[in-house]
Design an enzyme around this catalytic site. Sequence first.
Site, PDB file in Angstrom:
ATOM      1  N   HIS A  14       0.801  -1.224   0.000  1.00  7.94           N
ATOM      2  CA  HIS A  14       0.000   0.000   0.000  1.00  7.94           C
ATOM      3  C   HIS A  14       0.835   1.275   0.000  1.00  7.94           C
ATOM      4  O   HIS A  14       0.301   2.363  -0.205  1.00  7.94           O
ATOM      5  CB  HIS A  14      -0.941   0.026   1.215  1.00  7.94           C
ATOM      6  CG  HIS A  14      -0.244   0.316   2.506  1.00  7.94           C
ATOM      7  ND1 HIS A  14       0.462  -0.639   3.202  1.00  7.94           N
ATOM      8  CD2 HIS A  14      -0.114   1.456   3.226  1.00  7.94           C
ATOM      9  CE1 HIS A  14       0.970  -0.113   4.292  1.00  7.94           C
ATOM     10  NE2 HIS A  14       0.649   1.165   4.343  1.00  7.94           N
ATOM     11  N   ARG A  15       2.144   1.189   0.215  1.00  6.59           N
ATOM     12  CA  ARG A  15       2.971   2.389   0.290  1.00  6.59           C
ATOM     13  C   ARG A  15       2.976   3.121  -1.052  1.00  6.59           C
ATOM     14  O   ARG A  15       3.143   2.493  -2.097  1.00  6.59           O
ATOM     15  CB  ARG A  15       4.410   2.027   0.669  1.00  6.59           C
ATOM     16  CG  ARG A  15       4.563   1.414   2.054  1.00  6.59           C
ATOM     17  CD  ARG A  15       4.604   2.456   3.123  1.00  6.59           C
ATOM     18  NE  ARG A  15       4.649   1.858   4.455  1.00  6.59           N
ATOM     19  CZ  ARG A  15       4.601   2.539   5.575  1.00  6.59           C
ATOM     20  NH1 ARG A  15       4.510   3.848   5.541  1.00  6.59           N
ATOM     21  NH2 ARG A  15       4.634   1.924   6.741  1.00  6.59           N
TER      22      ARG A  15
END
Length: 353
Positions: free
Chosen positions: A201-202
């Site tokens: 998700h970064r």
Amino acid sequence: MHVLHVVGARPNFMKLAPVMSALGQDRAVQQTLVHTGQHYDVDMSAIFFQQLGIPNPDINLCVGSGSHARQTAETMVRFEPVLLERNPDIVLVYGDVNATVAAGLVCSKLQVRVAHVEAGLRSFDHSMPEEINRMVTDRLSDALFTPSEDADTNLRNEGIASEKIHLVGNVMIDSLIRLMPLALQTSKQELPEHYVLVTLHRPSNVDNVESLRSILESLLEISQQLDVFFPVHPRTRQRISEFGLKIDRLKLFEPVSYIEFLALQKSADVVITDSGGVQEETTYLGVPCLTVRENTERPITVTLGTNILVGHDRDKLRSELSKILAGRAKKGGIPPLWDGHAGVRIADILCRS
């Protein structure tokens, strides 16, 4: 004593629960829960309140998504009148999200004491918005509750007074320990004996088409050997669609509840992630973890735990995965004070202050 908690993102619900529970044992403590609504999907918010035994929020600021500036500013604008009305003795903020720094700024300007749970973590990468949030929040805080010795060292190196720093252990591990029996009861009938679990998700991984394509191509290679289970964060799913990437062989599904995700982690051969919390959970569970980041704010998971940083080096990812599948996984241990009692330590310190 009146304690006001501010929480808004998925991992921080797990950090809140043991602190709120421990403080609830003292009838002299009044608690108010403010949910900023930074995570507004029911699968990433409401279900966590149910599973963790957290009461419904007293106030939901309904901030929702947006740019870092808009989300931070909106939280400050909506939180300020709540703080003035409720007038707590101290505000507890958690983790490193925009809600954390926004609440800290409002408290500081209104001269309300603020305590930071999970203080002192540093990646030393100022390109990460979370790193800025951590540094600012710690500078503003009156009490800093740290999960590990490296966090204490970071704070002392930044000139934070030693009397403000309290090594209490990892509150998220408190929740893991409490809920693991339920996770172990979760049905595994549809799971193969061997599989890889993935979370991404970064922004540095999912917002750049080349970075995301490289990671997904690596996962497709892995899927030729093992099933790859990938509960997809909404942000990641959106980018996969926008970039037109084809990943049919991966087993994609919607984000799952915390208990279901614990069960998936516990039984995985290896977890590939860019999540700080997952690095900690796999270290406690003794599950090999390959982190697709160049750095981590949780170095204790590397020095003492099962975590290995592979960055964006596909050859290193392939090499480390081969070692794990050949039975030569890195052996790790559980860091000190990751024992399920961090929340009690925080409550004790607050009640004595």
